[in-house]
Write an enzyme that holds these catalytic residues in place. Structure first.
Site, PDB file in Angstrom:
ATOM      1  N   HIS A 147     -19.718 103.896 117.923  1.00 19.56           N
ATOM      2  CA  HIS A 147     -19.661 104.955 118.942  1.00 19.56           C
ATOM      3  C   HIS A 147     -18.258 105.522 119.158  1.00 19.56           C
ATOM      4  O   HIS A 147     -17.826 105.742 120.301  1.00 19.56           O
ATOM      5  CB  HIS A 147     -20.231 104.449 120.263  1.00 19.56           C
ATOM      6  CG  HIS A 147     -21.699 104.128 120.214  1.00 19.56           C
ATOM      7  ND1 HIS A 147     -22.592 104.795 119.394  1.00 19.56           N
ATOM      8  CD2 HIS A 147     -22.446 103.192 120.887  1.00 19.56           C
ATOM      9  CE1 HIS A 147     -23.808 104.297 119.567  1.00 19.56           C
ATOM     10  NE2 HIS A 147     -23.749 103.329 120.460  1.00 19.56           N
ATOM     11  N   HIS A 218     -26.282 108.044 125.589  1.00 23.60           N
ATOM     12  CA  HIS A 218     -26.770 106.653 125.519  1.00 23.60           C
ATOM     13  C   HIS A 218     -27.415 106.225 126.838  1.00 23.60           C
ATOM     14  O   HIS A 218     -27.103 105.160 127.374  1.00 23.60           O
ATOM     15  CB  HIS A 218     -25.625 105.713 125.169  1.00 23.60           C
ATOM     16  CG  HIS A 218     -26.057 104.486 124.425  1.00 23.60           C
ATOM     17  ND1 HIS A 218     -27.130 103.707 124.813  1.00 23.60           N
ATOM     18  CD2 HIS A 218     -25.570 103.899 123.296  1.00 23.60           C
ATOM     19  CE1 HIS A 218     -27.268 102.697 123.985  1.00 23.60           C
ATOM     20  NE2 HIS A 218     -26.339 102.786 123.043  1.00 23.60           N
ATOM     21  N   GLU A 356     -31.911 107.325 121.076  1.00 28.82           N
ATOM     22  CA  GLU A 356     -30.775 108.239 120.918  1.00 28.82           C
ATOM     23  C   GLU A 356     -31.016 109.187 119.740  1.00 28.82           C
ATOM     24  O   GLU A 356     -31.175 108.742 118.607  1.00 28.82           O
ATOM     25  CB  GLU A 356     -29.493 107.448 120.671  1.00 28.82           C
ATOM     26  CG  GLU A 356     -29.193 106.408 121.743  1.00 28.82           C
ATOM     27  CD  GLU A 356     -28.385 105.252 121.170  1.00 28.82           C
ATOM     28  OE1 GLU A 356     -27.167 105.447 120.942  1.00 28.82           O
ATOM     29  OE2 GLU A 356     -28.965 104.179 120.932  1.00 28.82           O
TER      30      GLU A 356
END
Length: 391
Positions: A147, A218, A356
């Site tokens: 991420h 998220h 996601e």
């Protein structure tokens, strides 16, 4: 004549009494309505988000539309909570989150509700090559980068603009070299609540050097409501015939594998928990589901219909539509009861899930995957919709 006057007086008195009663009922109804609205906001106080982080002001922001209400903070561009009605009309918070900016800052799970970037999901060894030059992202997930590195977009304070009662715009300029990525990346993320109980997530970006971009949100969901317990009885359908198998570090092999006759087949409805404890190497690697699905092109209004999932207690159903080719399904396998949500509940094991929308993990190092390269003069733009309804 006297009797007529007496009757008229009695009728007038009765009319005035009824008017007073009706007025009381209206006032009571208004009060009840206010209480319902206030009860949604009661779990969150502005003062708990009134902070300075990295020299920038942090705050709490609300948007709403018919039958849907959402709370955000600009620390991490986060969705804090999302309220929709369940099958009985009760307002239910279907996104887990903290009740303060400090709660997010100290959380052992850094991604609750956050806008994710520059690159969502994993990059093998944090390494990639662009235009013949090698780049290194700080490792924050074992031997890999997750991420966007250690200080991804979940850990920055975004500029914020509330354009109307149902739209919030977050913007951020990620400087050249931040977390190892090249180029000054100008990012805008617009969250809009639409009247059909939908939250629209729109992502835009431009760069002055060739770089990588793969943005997502998220949010951790529990459609029975935050603090309601396990999500294993949620019923899920994913519109994907293939998924991307991973190694023990959750890096894809590059293969697109059929879900047929596997525990990853959600082409028809299954509960999350139905097969999650099956003996399967991929489940062992992810400690449950933590895998990217290759969307099969099922369309609605020109968008990929990614998934449908329903809460077993609430009757709330979530449908996801996206321009993205992939969907990461995460079943809350790393939740460890170490953090407290705004309702007071702990983040217990598998009490929330994530779905996601995304390009595929480790795309820069996988030649078969669609690229996530953005060049100067190009505009990154993608939209996803999360629509709620009740059975």
């Amino acid at each position: 004549m006297k009797n007529i006057k007496i009757a008229a007086v009695l009728l007038l008195a009765l009319f005035q009494f009824n008017c007073k009663d009706n007025k009381k009922e209206i006032q009571s109804s208004e009060t009840t309505s206010e209480i319902k609205t206030d009860s949604v906001k009661a779990e969150l106080e502005t003062k708990n988000f009134d902070n300075i982080i990295d020299g920038k002001k942090v705050g709490l922001y609300w948007i709403e539309n018919k039958g849907i209400k959402a709370a955000f903070t600009n620390y991490g561009g986060r969705l804090i909570g999302l309220w929709v009605a369940d099958k009985n009309g009760k307002q239910t918070d279907v996104v887990v989150g903290m009740n303060s900016a400090k709660g997010y800052k100290i959380s052992t799970e850094p991604y609750f509700g956050a806008t994710i970037g520059r690159v969502g999901n994993r990059i093998a060894k944090g390494q990639f090559t662009l235009e013949g030059k090698k780049y290194q992202v700080p490792l924050n997930n074992g031997k890999n980068a997750l991420h966007g590195g250690i200080k991804g977009f979940q850990d920055v304070v975004w500029d914020v603009n509330k354009t109307n009662g149902n739209t919030l715009i977050f913007s951020y300029v990620s400087p050249d070299g931040e977390q190892g990525f090249p180029g000054n990346l100008t990012v805008k993320v617009t969250y809009t609540l639409e009247p059909d109980q939908t939250i629209k997530m729109e992502y835009e970006a431009t760069t002055d050097k060739t770089t990588l971009v793969n943005l997502t949100n998220h949010a951790f969901f529990n459609l029975n409501g935050e603090g309601s317990g396990s999500i294993l009885n949620h019923e899920l359908q994913i519109y994907a015939n293939e998924f991307t198998p991973v190694d023990e570090g959750l890096i894809p092999s590059g293969e697109l594998k059929s879900v047929k006759n596997t525990v990853f087949d959600f082409t028809s409805k299954h509960t999350i928990g139905e097969r999650i404890e099956s003996k399967d190497q991929q489940l062992e690697f992810g400690k449950g589901y933590d895998h990217n699905y290759v969307l099969n092109g099922t369309k609605k209004n020109g968008l990929n219909h990614a998934a449908t999932i329903s809460g077993d207690k609430s009757g709330i159903t979530l449908d996801i539509y996206t321009e993205e080719p992939g969907l990461q399904f995460y079943s809350g396998n790393f939740m460890q009861s170490k953090n407290s949500f705004k309702s007071g509940a702990k983040d217990d094991f598998r009490t929330a899930f994530a779905l996601e929308t995304q390009h595929f993990p480790d795309a820069p190092n996988q030649p078969k995957f669609a690229p996530i390269v953005l060049k100067p003069g190009q505009k990154y733009h993608t939209v996803s919709y999360y629509q709620f309804s009740t059975k």
